[in-house]
Structure formats: structure tokens, C-alpha cells
Design a protein around this motif. Sequence first.
Motif, PDB file in Angstrom:
ATOM      1  N   ALA A 148       0.833  -1.205   0.000  1.00 55.15           N
ATOM      2  CA  ALA A 148       0.000   0.000   0.000  1.00 55.15           C
ATOM      3  C   ALA A 148       0.868   1.255   0.000  1.00 55.15           C
ATOM      4  O   ALA A 148       0.554   2.245  -0.681  1.00 55.15           O
ATOM      5  CB  ALA A 148      -0.929  -0.016   1.214  1.00 55.15           C
ATOM      6  N   ALA A 149       1.982   1.221   0.760  1.00 55.80           N
ATOM      7  CA  ALA A 149       2.871   2.377   0.805  1.00 55.80           C
ATOM      8  C   ALA A 149       3.550   2.588  -0.541  1.00 55.80           C
ATOM      9  O   ALA A 149       3.737   3.728  -0.988  1.00 55.80           O
ATOM     10  CB  ALA A 149       3.906   2.187   1.914  1.00 55.80           C
ATOM     11  N   ILE A 150       3.932   1.498  -1.200  1.00 53.75           N
ATOM     12  CA  ILE A 150       4.557   1.611  -2.532  1.00 53.75           C
ATOM     13  C   ILE A 150       3.543   2.118  -3.556  1.00 53.75           C
ATOM     14  O   ILE A 150       3.826   3.019  -4.344  1.00 53.75           O
ATOM     15  CB  ILE A 150       5.133   0.249  -2.964  1.00 53.75           C
ATOM     16  CG1 ILE A 150       6.339  -0.117  -2.095  1.00 53.75           C
ATOM     17  CG2 ILE A 150       5.538   0.273  -4.447  1.00 53.75           C
ATOM     18  CD1 ILE A 150       6.874  -1.517  -2.328  1.00 53.75           C
ATOM     19  N   ASP A 151       2.339   1.535  -3.536  1.00 55.67           N
ATOM     20  CA  ASP A 151       1.301   1.959  -4.482  1.00 55.67           C
ATOM     21  C   ASP A 151       0.919   3.421  -4.271  1.00 55.67           C
ATOM     22  O   ASP A 151       0.565   4.128  -5.224  1.00 55.67           O
ATOM     23  CB  ASP A 151       0.056   1.082  -4.322  1.00 55.67           C
ATOM     24  CG  ASP A 151       0.291  -0.345  -4.800  1.00 55.67           C
ATOM     25  OD1 ASP A 151       1.287  -0.565  -5.516  1.00 55.67           O
ATOM     26  OD2 ASP A 151      -0.520  -1.232  -4.454  1.00 55.67           O
ATOM     27  N   GLY A 152       1.016   3.888  -3.014  1.00 56.64           N
ATOM     28  CA  GLY A 152       0.652   5.277  -2.708  1.00 56.64           C
ATOM     29  C   GLY A 152       1.697   6.275  -3.161  1.00 56.64           C
ATOM     30  O   GLY A 152       1.410   7.478  -3.265  1.00 56.64           O
ATOM     31  N   GLY A 153       2.923   5.803  -3.416  1.00 54.59           N
ATOM     32  CA  GLY A 153       3.957   6.684  -3.939  1.00 54.59           C
ATOM     33  C   GLY A 153       4.494   7.691  -2.945  1.00 54.59           C
ATOM     34  O   GLY A 153       5.170   8.652  -3.333  1.00 54.59           O
ATOM     35  N   ASP A 154       4.223   7.496  -1.643  1.00 58.00           N
ATOM     36  CA  ASP A 154       4.684   8.431  -0.613  1.00 58.00           C
ATOM     37  C   ASP A 154       5.974   7.899  -0.009  1.00 58.00           C
ATOM     38  O   ASP A 154       5.965   6.924   0.748  1.00 58.00           O
ATOM     39  CB  ASP A 154       3.604   8.573   0.464  1.00 58.00           C
ATOM     40  CG  ASP A 154       3.937   9.641   1.495  1.00 58.00           C
ATOM     41  OD1 ASP A 154       5.131   9.948   1.677  1.00 58.00           O
ATOM     42  OD2 ASP A 154       3.003  10.146   2.146  1.00 58.00           O
ATOM     43  N   VAL A 155       7.099   8.545  -0.336  1.00 56.77           N
ATOM     44  CA  VAL A 155       8.390   8.043   0.111  1.00 56.77           C
ATOM     45  C   VAL A 155       8.514   8.086   1.635  1.00 56.77           C
ATOM     46  O   VAL A 155       9.133   7.204   2.255  1.00 56.77           O
ATOM     47  CB  VAL A 155       9.545   8.801  -0.566  1.00 56.77           C
ATOM     48  CG1 VAL A 155       9.611  10.257  -0.090  1.00 56.77           C
ATOM     49  CG2 VAL A 155      10.873   8.087  -0.308  1.00 56.77           C
ATOM     50  N   LYS A 156       7.928   9.103   2.260  1.00 58.21           N
ATOM     51  CA  LYS A 156       8.012   9.205   3.723  1.00 58.21           C
ATOM     52  C   LYS A 156       7.224   8.079   4.385  1.00 58.21           C
ATOM     53  O   LYS A 156       7.677   7.496   5.378  1.00 58.21           O
ATOM     54  CB  LYS A 156       7.495  10.568   4.184  1.00 58.21           C
ATOM     55  CG  LYS A 156       8.410  11.729   3.822  1.00 58.21           C
ATOM     56  CD  LYS A 156       7.897  13.033   4.408  1.00 58.21           C
ATOM     57  CE  LYS A 156       8.854  14.190   4.075  1.00 58.21           C
ATOM     58  NZ  LYS A 156       8.373  15.481   4.641  1.00 58.21           N
ATOM     59  N   LYS A 157       6.050   7.779   3.867  1.00 58.74           N
ATOM     60  CA  LYS A 157       5.233   6.702   4.422  1.00 58.74           C
ATOM     61  C   LYS A 157       5.934   5.359   4.232  1.00 58.74           C
ATOM     62  O   LYS A 157       5.968   4.527   5.157  1.00 58.74           O
ATOM     63  CB  LYS A 157       3.863   6.676   3.735  1.00 58.74           C
ATOM     64  CG  LYS A 157       2.973   5.505   4.152  1.00 58.74           C
ATOM     65  CD  LYS A 157       2.647   5.534   5.641  1.00 58.74           C
ATOM     66  CE  LYS A 157       1.709   4.394   6.012  1.00 58.74           C
ATOM     67  NZ  LYS A 157       1.441   4.334   7.473  1.00 58.74           N
ATOM     68  N   LEU A 158       6.503   5.131   3.065  1.00 56.35           N
ATOM     69  CA  LEU A 158       7.203   3.878   2.809  1.00 56.35           C
ATOM     70  C   LEU A 158       8.415   3.728   3.728  1.00 56.35           C
ATOM     71  O   LEU A 158       8.650   2.657   4.301  1.00 56.35           O
ATOM     72  CB  LEU A 158       7.645   3.818   1.348  1.00 56.35           C
ATOM     73  CG  LEU A 158       8.431   2.570   0.942  1.00 56.35           C
ATOM     74  CD1 LEU A 158       7.647   1.292   1.237  1.00 56.35           C
ATOM     75  CD2 LEU A 158       8.805   2.648  -0.543  1.00 56.35           C
ATOM     76  N   ALA A 159       9.173   4.821   3.890  1.00 55.90           N
ATOM     77  CA  ALA A 159      10.340   4.773   4.771  1.00 55.90           C
ATOM     78  C   ALA A 159       9.919   4.484   6.210  1.00 55.90           C
ATOM     79  O   ALA A 159      10.602   3.758   6.942  1.00 55.90           O
ATOM     80  CB  ALA A 159      11.114   6.084   4.691  1.00 55.90           C
ATOM     81  N   GLU A 160       8.775   5.025   6.611  1.00 52.85           N
ATOM     82  CA  GLU A 160       8.271   4.794   7.972  1.00 52.85           C
ATOM     83  C   GLU A 160       7.928   3.313   8.183  1.00 52.85           C
ATOM     84  O   GLU A 160       8.260   2.718   9.209  1.00 52.85           O
ATOM     85  CB  GLU A 160       7.029   5.648   8.218  1.00 52.85           C
ATOM     86  CG  GLU A 160       6.409   5.459   9.590  1.00 52.85           C
ATOM     87  CD  GLU A 160       5.130   6.258   9.768  1.00 52.85           C
ATOM     88  OE1 GLU A 160       4.308   5.867  10.629  1.00 52.85           O
ATOM     89  OE2 GLU A 160       4.939   7.260   9.041  1.00 52.85           O
ATOM     90  N   VAL A 161       7.266   2.712   7.184  1.00 59.19           N
ATOM     91  CA  VAL A 161       6.897   1.296   7.271  1.00 59.19           C
ATOM     92  C   VAL A 161       8.164   0.433   7.316  1.00 59.19           C
ATOM     93  O   VAL A 161       8.260  -0.511   8.109  1.00 59.19           O
ATOM     94  CB  VAL A 161       6.008   0.893   6.081  1.00 59.19           C
ATOM     95  CG1 VAL A 161       5.799  -0.616   6.062  1.00 59.19           C
ATOM     96  CG2 VAL A 161       4.669   1.610   6.157  1.00 59.19           C
TER      97      VAL A 161
END
Length: 283
Positions: free
Chosen positions: A244-257
Motif C-alpha cells: 500500500a505504501a509503494i502503491d501510494g507513492g509516498d516516500v516518507k510513508k514507505l520509509a516509515e513502514v
Amino acid sequence: MKICVAGLGIIGGSICLALKRAGYSVDGWNRSSLPREYALNNGIIDGVADGFEGYDAVFVALPPKATVGFILDNRFKDGACVYDICGVKAPIERAICRDKRNFSYVGTHPMAGKEISGIKAACADLFDGASMVITTNADTDLKALEIIRRLTAEMGFGRIVECSAEVHDRKIAYTSQLAHIVSNAYVKDGEIDCCLGFTGGSFQDMTRIAGVDENVWAELYLENAGNISEKISSLVSSLEEIKAAIDGGDVKKLAEVLREGRIAFEESKKIKSDSGIFVKKLK
């Protein structure tokens, strides 16, 4: 001490060799004749057992259901120590400890192996530096426990881990069985074709255990189905969160996960005092 190992595959054969290296005479037993003959002809065992009442210690290196059948269907010496080495402990403990026996039972699980199986893959140093898990309960015989602790050290293990059968099965569902399942699922992706030149250590780590014997592991999975199903669900949830974080394209969210995973890994190196697990380093 008279010792017998029942089940002459890679683990049973390696137990024989490790004990012989430590100075013990070891007899063996196997359901089929070829491994038995190979073990005898190549010095892996000193003799072939035709009964088990003459042995002080018997290691049972068979699949779960066969282990229970072997222990319940055979006669053992009064006061003998019977140790199984299965990758699942609670179902075996329940079956053996349901009634009073003339022998002492202790569950064990050597945390070592290879991607290949069979007596020809057995070796004396397979357990050198490895962990031996020993499962105990309120009725565990202390003499039998001390004997397996001593034999564990003499076979070359580097660590003893003691816990209940239930804790073992929950932990092993995550550390071993889930890892095998993930590896099996990973190699089913069609992208695995023509990967030569594109692989490094991470690919080797992910695929190394995909080729194990499905018949052996299927039985282990089903004997520990509740724990494994729970771990699969947890893994799927974590993968979906990352997707979901990858599909959302939000680098900050992905880094947080991803950071949550890194921190979880770092925290996992700490053994908590209330874990119900006792660890002793042997070397």
C-alpha cells in the motif's frame, strides 16, 4: 551408556557420528534396509538394533506421526531415556506423556540441517556450534534432562535452549516453518526463469530452502497448523502494508513502514526475562 538412534536420515546419521566422535558406541535402526546397510558399512553405526530394551538412551529421528507410533509401539528398558528430535513438539509430548511410562521422555530439536537429505549427507560436525532446543514440562525427569544436556555438549552443540513444547512450536512456526513456506512461494514466480547473472546473496538466501522434501515438511506444517496459519496471516498483513505504501507513492510513508521492520529486527536481538526461554551457551 548404550545408545541407539532410530531413523537413519541426515539428522539421525549425524547424531550417530557426533556421538561416536565423542567416544560412544552407537547402534542404529531404520524402517528401510538401504540406509541401515549404508550406515553399518560406512561406520556410521556400530550395530543394528533388533529391539530397544537393552539401551539406556534412544534417539528417535522420525517424522512426527512415525515418532509417536515408534515410541508407543516399542518396549524400552526401565528408566531408559527416550529423546525425539522432531520439528514439532507439543503433539508428541501430549501423546507420550498422556500415560505413565517405564521410561523418561524429553523432547529435543537440533537446529541444524542441510538442503539435502538422507544418510549419505550425514556428517559428524553438522551440529558444531548449533543450538539444541530441549522442551520440558512439570513432569520432566531431571536425570534424563541432565543426560541430554551432557550429550548435547559432547556432540558439539554451541548452545542449549530450554522451553515448553508450546513455546517451541510457536517460535519454530516463525523461525523455520514460515521461512520454508516463504521460500517455496517465492520461487513460484515466473520471473525466476533466466535469472543467471542477476542473483546475489539475497536471492540465494531466499531460495536456498525451497527444494526440501515436501512430504516431510507437509506433515510438520499440519502438526503445527494453528501457529503457522497465524504467522502467515501476520506476514500477509505486513506485505499488504508495504504494498500500500509503494502503491501510494509516498516516500516518507514507505520509509516509515520499512523503519518499523528495521527496529523490530534490532529489538529481536534482546532476550526478555519473561519469555519462558532459558538459554545456555556451551562454548
